[in-house]
Design an enzyme around this catalytic site. Structure first.
Site, PDB file in Angstrom:
ATOM      1  N   LYS A  42       0.839  -1.206   0.000  1.00 31.43           N
ATOM      2  CA  LYS A  42       0.000   0.000   0.000  1.00 31.43           C
ATOM      3  C   LYS A  42       0.872   1.253   0.000  1.00 31.43           C
ATOM      4  CE  LYS A  42      -4.160  -1.790   2.227  1.00 31.43           C
ATOM      5  NZ  LYS A  42      -4.856  -1.890   3.523  1.00 31.43           N
ATOM      6  N   LYS A  49      -3.732 -11.066  -5.941  1.00 32.71           N
ATOM      7  CA  LYS A  49      -4.934 -11.583  -5.289  1.00 32.71           C
ATOM      8  C   LYS A  49      -6.148 -10.736  -5.648  1.00 32.71           C
ATOM      9  CE  LYS A  49      -6.017  -9.496  -0.869  1.00 32.71           C
ATOM     10  NZ  LYS A  49      -7.430  -9.255  -1.136  1.00 32.71           N
ATOM     11  N   LYS A  92     -11.163  -6.184  -3.210  1.00 36.14           N
ATOM     12  CA  LYS A  92     -12.294  -5.264  -3.355  1.00 36.14           C
ATOM     13  C   LYS A  92     -11.823  -3.924  -3.877  1.00 36.14           C
ATOM     14  CE  LYS A  92     -14.229  -6.400   0.907  1.00 36.14           C
ATOM     15  NZ  LYS A  92     -13.230  -5.691   1.681  1.00 36.14           N
TER      16      LYS A  92
HETATM   17  P1  ATP Z   1      -9.413  -4.596   0.239  1.00 32.22           P
HETATM   18  O1  ATP Z   1      -8.863  -4.568  -1.155  1.00 32.22           O
HETATM   19  O2  ATP Z   1     -10.258  -3.402   0.565  1.00 32.22           O
HETATM   20  O3  ATP Z   1      -8.359  -4.912   1.283  1.00 32.22           O
HETATM   21  P2  ATP Z   1     -10.164  -7.374   0.297  1.00 32.22           P
HETATM   22  O4  ATP Z   1     -10.797  -7.999  -0.893  1.00 32.22           O
HETATM   23  O5  ATP Z   1      -8.745  -7.688   0.564  1.00 32.22           O
HETATM   24  O6  ATP Z   1     -10.459  -5.824   0.230  1.00 32.22           O
HETATM   25  P3  ATP Z   1     -10.795  -7.553   3.117  1.00 32.22           P
HETATM   26  O7  ATP Z   1     -12.013  -6.897   3.666  1.00 32.22           O
HETATM   27  O8  ATP Z   1      -9.482  -6.902   3.315  1.00 32.22           O
HETATM   28  O9  ATP Z   1     -11.059  -7.800   1.554  1.00 32.22           O
HETATM   29  O10 ATP Z   1     -10.696  -9.048   3.677  1.00 32.22           O
HETATM   30  C1  ATP Z   1     -11.846  -9.778   4.115  1.00 32.22           C
HETATM   31  C2  ATP Z   1     -11.522 -11.260   4.193  1.00 32.22           C
HETATM   32  O11 ATP Z   1     -11.426 -11.803   2.880  1.00 32.22           O
HETATM   33  C3  ATP Z   1     -10.174 -11.562   4.864  1.00 32.22           C
HETATM   34  O12 ATP Z   1     -10.322 -12.722   5.651  1.00 32.22           O
HETATM   35  C4  ATP Z   1      -9.251 -11.840   3.711  1.00 32.22           C
HETATM   36  O13 ATP Z   1      -8.182 -12.702   4.054  1.00 32.22           O
HETATM   37  C5  ATP Z   1     -10.192 -12.499   2.731  1.00 32.22           C
HETATM   38  N1  ATP Z   1      -9.749 -12.321   1.341  1.00 32.22           N
HETATM   39  C6  ATP Z   1      -9.555 -11.130   0.732  1.00 32.22           C
HETATM   40  N2  ATP Z   1      -9.187 -11.328  -0.542  1.00 32.22           N
HETATM   41  C7  ATP Z   1      -9.123 -12.666  -0.724  1.00 32.22           C
HETATM   42  C8  ATP Z   1      -8.771 -13.484  -1.848  1.00 32.22           C
HETATM   43  N3  ATP Z   1      -8.426 -12.962  -2.998  1.00 32.22           N
HETATM   44  N4  ATP Z   1      -8.822 -14.842  -1.687  1.00 32.22           N
HETATM   45  C9  ATP Z   1      -9.179 -15.381  -0.514  1.00 32.22           C
HETATM   46  N5  ATP Z   1      -9.510 -14.660   0.589  1.00 32.22           N
HETATM   47  C10 ATP Z   1      -9.489 -13.311   0.481  1.00 32.22           C
HETATM   48 MG    MG Z   2      -7.726  -6.749   2.170  1.00 34.44          MG
END
Ligand code: ATP
Ligand code: MG
Length: 332
Positions: A112, A196, A199
C-alpha cells in the site's frame, strides 16, 4: 464454554468470490462450533479515504450480505467495529507495546505504501487494530484468507509481548490460531492472476462481486486471463487456469482427483463456461436472500444493534483487565 471465533471484513468496494471462498464461507460453516463474532471493520476501511455516504451505504449492504451468506444472528454476533469503542481503545494500548519495525515489515503495508504519495499513519497501524479486534474477545480461532496470515502472526507476537511485559506470570491474552480454507485461501484476480482478487482493485474484469448479475458473472469469467495453451494440462498449469479450477473446486466441493479427471484436456473456452455456471449456481440463491433481507425495513439495523449490545460487555471487560495490568487508573 465454547471457544470464541472472531473475523472481520472491510466495507470497502463490493464483497467478491475471493472474500466468500477465503473467509465468509468458513464463517457460516463453523459458526455453531464456537461462540462466533463477525465484524464489519469500518475503522480499518478509513485507513484509506472513503466517501462518507458510500461508506455508510456499504456498511449496511455488507451486513445484509453477511446475513445472506448464512450468518445466523440468533447464534452469532454480527457487529460494526466502530460501534464498540473498546476496539480503538485497546488498539492504542497495544500500539504502545508494538515495535515500528514489526509493522514496517508487513507485506500489505509495503504494497500500500508503494502506491501512495502520502502514507497515512493508519496504514502502518492497521495490523495493531486488527490484533486488538481479535484479542479483545480472546478469540481462539480466526477464519481468514491467506493474505491475512502475516497479520495473524503479528497479532500473536503482540499478544505474547504484552503477556510477557504485563502478565505477571499469567497469560492475559489467548493466542489466536489462523484458520484457512483447504481450497480457496487465495483467489487471484481474473484479469491479473498473479495478484490476489481485491475489493479495492479497480479493473472491471478483476473480481466477481457477490452482487453481480449472472450475465455479468459469465462475461467476466469468459474474459479471464489464461495462457497460450489451448486446453487444461495439469502437468503445466498457468496461474489463470489454476485459479479458475480452484474457483470451481471451492464452489462445488469437488475432490482433487475428480477435478483432474473431469477437466484434463478440456479446452479453455469450455472450462470457463463450466466455472461460470458453477459460480452462478452458488451465488444466485445468496442474491435472492440478500434482496429479501434488504427489503425488510429496519432488520439489518436491529441485528447490528443486538450484536453490539451482546458483546460490548466482553470487550469492555478486556480493556479493564488490560488497563489494570498496565497500571492505568480506572474509576471505582
Ligand atoms: P481490500 O482490497 O479493501 O483490502 P479485500 O478484498 O482484501 O479488500 P478484506 O475486507 O481486506 O477484503 O478481507 C476480508 C476477508 O477476505 C479476509 O479474511 C481476507 O483474508 C479475505 N480475502 C480477501 N481477498 C481474498 C482473496 N483474494 N482470496 C481469498 N480470501 C481473500
Ligand atoms: Mg484486504
Amino acid at each position: 464454554m465454547k471457544a470464541r471465533v472472531f473475523s472481520g471484513i472491510q466495507p470497502t468496494g463490493s464483497p467478491h468470490i475471493g472474500n466468500y471462498l477465503g473467509a465468509l464461507k468458513n464463517w457460516a460453516k463453523i459458526q455453531y462450533d464456537y461462540e462466533s463474532i463477525y465484524c464489519i471493520v469500518d475503522l480499518h476501511a478509513v485507513t484509506v479515504y472513503q466517501d462518507p455516504k458510500e461508506l455508510l451505504r456499504k456498511t449496511e449492504e455488507l451486513a445484509g450480505m453477511l446475513l445472506a451468506i448464512g450468518i445466523d444472528p440468533a447464534h452469532s454476533s454480527l457487529v460494526v467495529q466502530s460501534s464498540i469503542p473498546a476496539h480503538a481503545e485497546l488498539a492504542w494500548l497495544l500500539t504502545c507495546v508494538t515495535p515500528i519495525g514489526w509493522l514496517e515489515r508487513m507485506t500489505q503495508y509495503k504494497m500500500k505504501a508503494a502506491t501512495q504519495e502520502t502514507i497515512g499513519d493508519g496504514i502502518l497501524q492497521y495490523p495493531v487494530l486488527m490484533a486488538a479486534d481479535i484479542l479483545l474477545y480472546n478469540a481462539a480461532i480466526v477464519p481468514v484468507g491467506d493474505d491475512q496470515s502475516q497479520h495473524l502472526e503479528l497479532a500473536r507476537d503482540i499478544a505474547q509481548r504484552f503477556n510477557s511485559l504485563y502478565g505477571n506470570g499469567q497469560d492475559i491474552f489467548v493466542m489466536p490460531a489462523t484458520h484457512l480454507p483447504t481450497v480457496g485461501a487465495r483467489i487471484m484476480g481474473l484479469d491479473e492472476p498473479d495478484k490476489k482478487m481485491s475489493k479495492s482493485a479497480t479493473g472491471s474484469g478483476h473480481a466477481v462481486s457477490l452482487l453481480d448479475d449472472p450475465p455479468v458473472i459469465r462475461k467476466k469469467i469468459l474474459r479471464a486471463t489464461t495462457d497460450s495453451n489451448p486446453a487444461v494440462d495439469f502437468e503445466n498449469l498457468g496461474a489463470g487456469v489454476e485459479n479458475l479450477l480452484t474457483i470451481y473446486q471451492a464452489f462445488t466441493d469437488t475432490p482433487a482427483d475428480k477435478l483432474r479427471e473431469y477437466f484434463s484436456g478440456m479446452r479453455y473456452g469450455d472450462l470457463k463456461k463450466q466455472v461460470a455456471e458453477a459460480v452462478v449456481a452458488a451465488i444466485e440463491p445468496l442474491q435472492a436472500r440478500y434482496r429479501q433481507i434488504m427489503d425488510e425495513t429496519g432488520y439489518v439495523a436491529r441485528v447490528l444493534q443486538e450484536g453490539a449490545e451482546r458483546i460490548t460487555p466482553i470487550a469492555n471487560q478486556t480493556v479493564e483487565t488490560v488497563k489494570r495490568a498496565m497500571g492505568i487508573y480506572t474509576l471505582r
